[in-house]
Design a protein around this motif. Sequence first.
Motif, short mmCIF file in Angstrom:
data_model
loop_
_atom_site.label_atom_id
_atom_site.label_comp_id
_atom_site.label_asym_id
_atom_site.label_seq_id
_atom_site.Cartn_x
_atom_site.Cartn_y
_atom_site.Cartn_z
N ASP A 266 0.83 -1.21 0.00
CA ASP A 266 0.00 0.00 0.00
C ASP A 266 0.86 1.26 0.00
O ASP A 266 0.86 2.03 0.97
CB ASP A 266 -0.97 -0.04 1.18
CG ASP A 266 -1.91 -1.24 1.11
OD1 ASP A 266 -2.12 -1.75 -0.02
OD2 ASP A 266 -2.41 -1.69 2.14
N LYS B 258 -11.86 -3.92 -5.30
CA LYS B 258 -13.17 -4.07 -4.64
C LYS B 258 -14.29 -3.44 -5.46
O LYS B 258 -14.98 -2.51 -5.03
CB LYS B 258 -13.16 -3.47 -3.23
CG LYS B 258 -12.25 -4.20 -2.26
CD LYS B 258 -12.48 -3.77 -0.83
CE LYS B 258 -11.51 -4.42 0.13
NZ LYS B 258 -10.11 -3.92 -0.06
N SER C 214 -12.59 -7.21 7.59
CA SER C 214 -11.87 -7.32 8.86
C SER C 214 -12.13 -6.14 9.79
O SER C 214 -11.71 -6.17 10.95
CB SER C 214 -10.36 -7.43 8.59
OG SER C 214 -9.89 -6.25 7.94
N TYR D 151 -6.78 -7.08 13.91
CA TYR D 151 -5.76 -8.05 13.51
C TYR D 151 -5.82 -9.35 14.30
O TYR D 151 -6.16 -9.36 15.48
CB TYR D 151 -4.36 -7.47 13.73
CG TYR D 151 -3.97 -6.36 12.78
CD1 TYR D 151 -3.98 -6.55 11.39
CD2 TYR D 151 -3.54 -5.13 13.27
CE1 TYR D 151 -3.59 -5.53 10.54
CE2 TYR D 151 -3.14 -4.10 12.42
CZ TYR D 151 -3.17 -4.31 11.05
OH TYR D 151 -2.78 -3.31 10.21
N ARG E 63 0.81 -3.58 6.64
CA ARG E 63 1.73 -2.83 7.48
C ARG E 63 2.67 -3.69 8.32
O ARG E 63 3.80 -3.27 8.60
CB ARG E 63 0.92 -1.85 8.36
CG ARG E 63 0.43 -0.65 7.58
CD ARG E 63 -0.66 0.11 8.30
NE ARG E 63 -1.93 -0.61 8.25
CZ ARG E 63 -3.07 -0.16 8.77
NH1 ARG E 63 -3.09 1.00 9.42
NH2 ARG E 63 -4.19 -0.85 8.64
P1 BMP Z 1 -2.83 -3.87 6.84
O1 BMP Z 1 -2.24 -5.26 7.06
O2 BMP Z 1 -1.79 -2.81 6.73
O3 BMP Z 1 -3.91 -3.54 7.81
O4 BMP Z 1 -3.49 -3.89 5.39
C1 BMP Z 1 -4.53 -4.76 5.05
C2 BMP Z 1 -4.82 -4.70 3.57
O5 BMP Z 1 -5.89 -5.60 3.28
C3 BMP Z 1 -5.26 -3.34 3.07
O6 BMP Z 1 -4.74 -3.18 1.76
C4 BMP Z 1 -6.78 -3.43 3.04
O7 BMP Z 1 -7.33 -2.63 2.01
C5 BMP Z 1 -7.02 -4.90 2.78
N1 BMP Z 1 -8.25 -5.46 3.40
C6 BMP Z 1 -8.46 -5.47 4.75
O8 BMP Z 1 -7.62 -5.03 5.53
N2 BMP Z 1 -9.62 -6.01 5.25
C7 BMP Z 1 -10.60 -6.51 4.46
O9 BMP Z 1 -11.59 -6.99 4.97
C8 BMP Z 1 -10.38 -6.51 3.08
C9 BMP Z 1 -9.20 -5.99 2.55
O10 BMP Z 1 -9.00 -6.03 1.25
#
Ligand code: BMP
Length: 250
Positions: free
Chosen positions: A39, A95, A147, A204, A223
């Motif tokens: 990202d 999406k 999520s 997470y 991240r």
């Molecule tokens: P991060 O691990 O930095 O939180 O990023 C998660 C990635 O997954 C982001 O690119 C986000 O758009 C995507 N994502 C998400 O986090 N949850 C969902 O339910 C669907 C996603 O595509």
Amino acid sequence: EEKKRLSYEQKLEVAEHSFAKKILEIAIEKRSNLIASADFITTKELLDFADFVGPHIVALKTHIDILNDFDADETILPLKDLATKHNFLLMEDRKFADIGNTQELQFSYGTYKISNWADLVTSHVIGGSKSLDCFMNVGVVAILGMSSKGTLTDSHYREEALKVIETHPSIIGCVAQNEISDQLLLFTPGVNLGETGDDKGQQYNSPEHVIKNYGTDFIIVGRGIYKSEEPEQEALRYKNEGWKAYLETL
Ligand code: BMP
């Protein structure tokens, strides 16, 4: 409760879509179930990152529309070269969420011309089955559940969405935070080894948690990897954690 799962080899035997086969073949070959989310807002960061983590991932997930300096020649051509060099797929996290005609235009036209380069695209199924017919020569990963805290993808929504997902030939799997049938591949974002969430609603879990509890086939990490001091080392760590958890559920 942990349950036994099908191996990637077993899933490969029954997979029908060419991109389902492809991602399973890469997983087996690289012993990896890791997708890195890249990202970034500059092409240089995106390409440097792809080169560093490329050896450890099955796919690189992009949000191509957040780049400040997108250019088909400067961004996509080198990205495709890196995907070939390190053998990973390009997954554009667009999406889609519109009627078929609009999605068709968004998929092939405009600045990003996603259909020219993406192997996988994410799409909501909120527009119904026909709206997904436009995605040709690509594997669709359908958004079943999100999520983020307070998401509207409750059990009723997911039940109805699954009816679309299970019958559409372009769909290879789902983005979700729960177990799904063995016929579909399960992609789970919201994965991080150090944090429980962010201050914008992200939630997470660890690689082990999602793989053992949901039967996740591919973990998606953003991240947790790209913000770390040593992204390549961190990618390797997530890759190893993910593969270990997978082996332990066989
Ligand atoms: P991060 O691990 O930095 O939180 O990023 C998660 C990635 O997954 C982001 O690119 C986000 O758009 C995507 N994502 C998400 O986090 N949850 C969902 O339910 C669907 C996603 O595509």
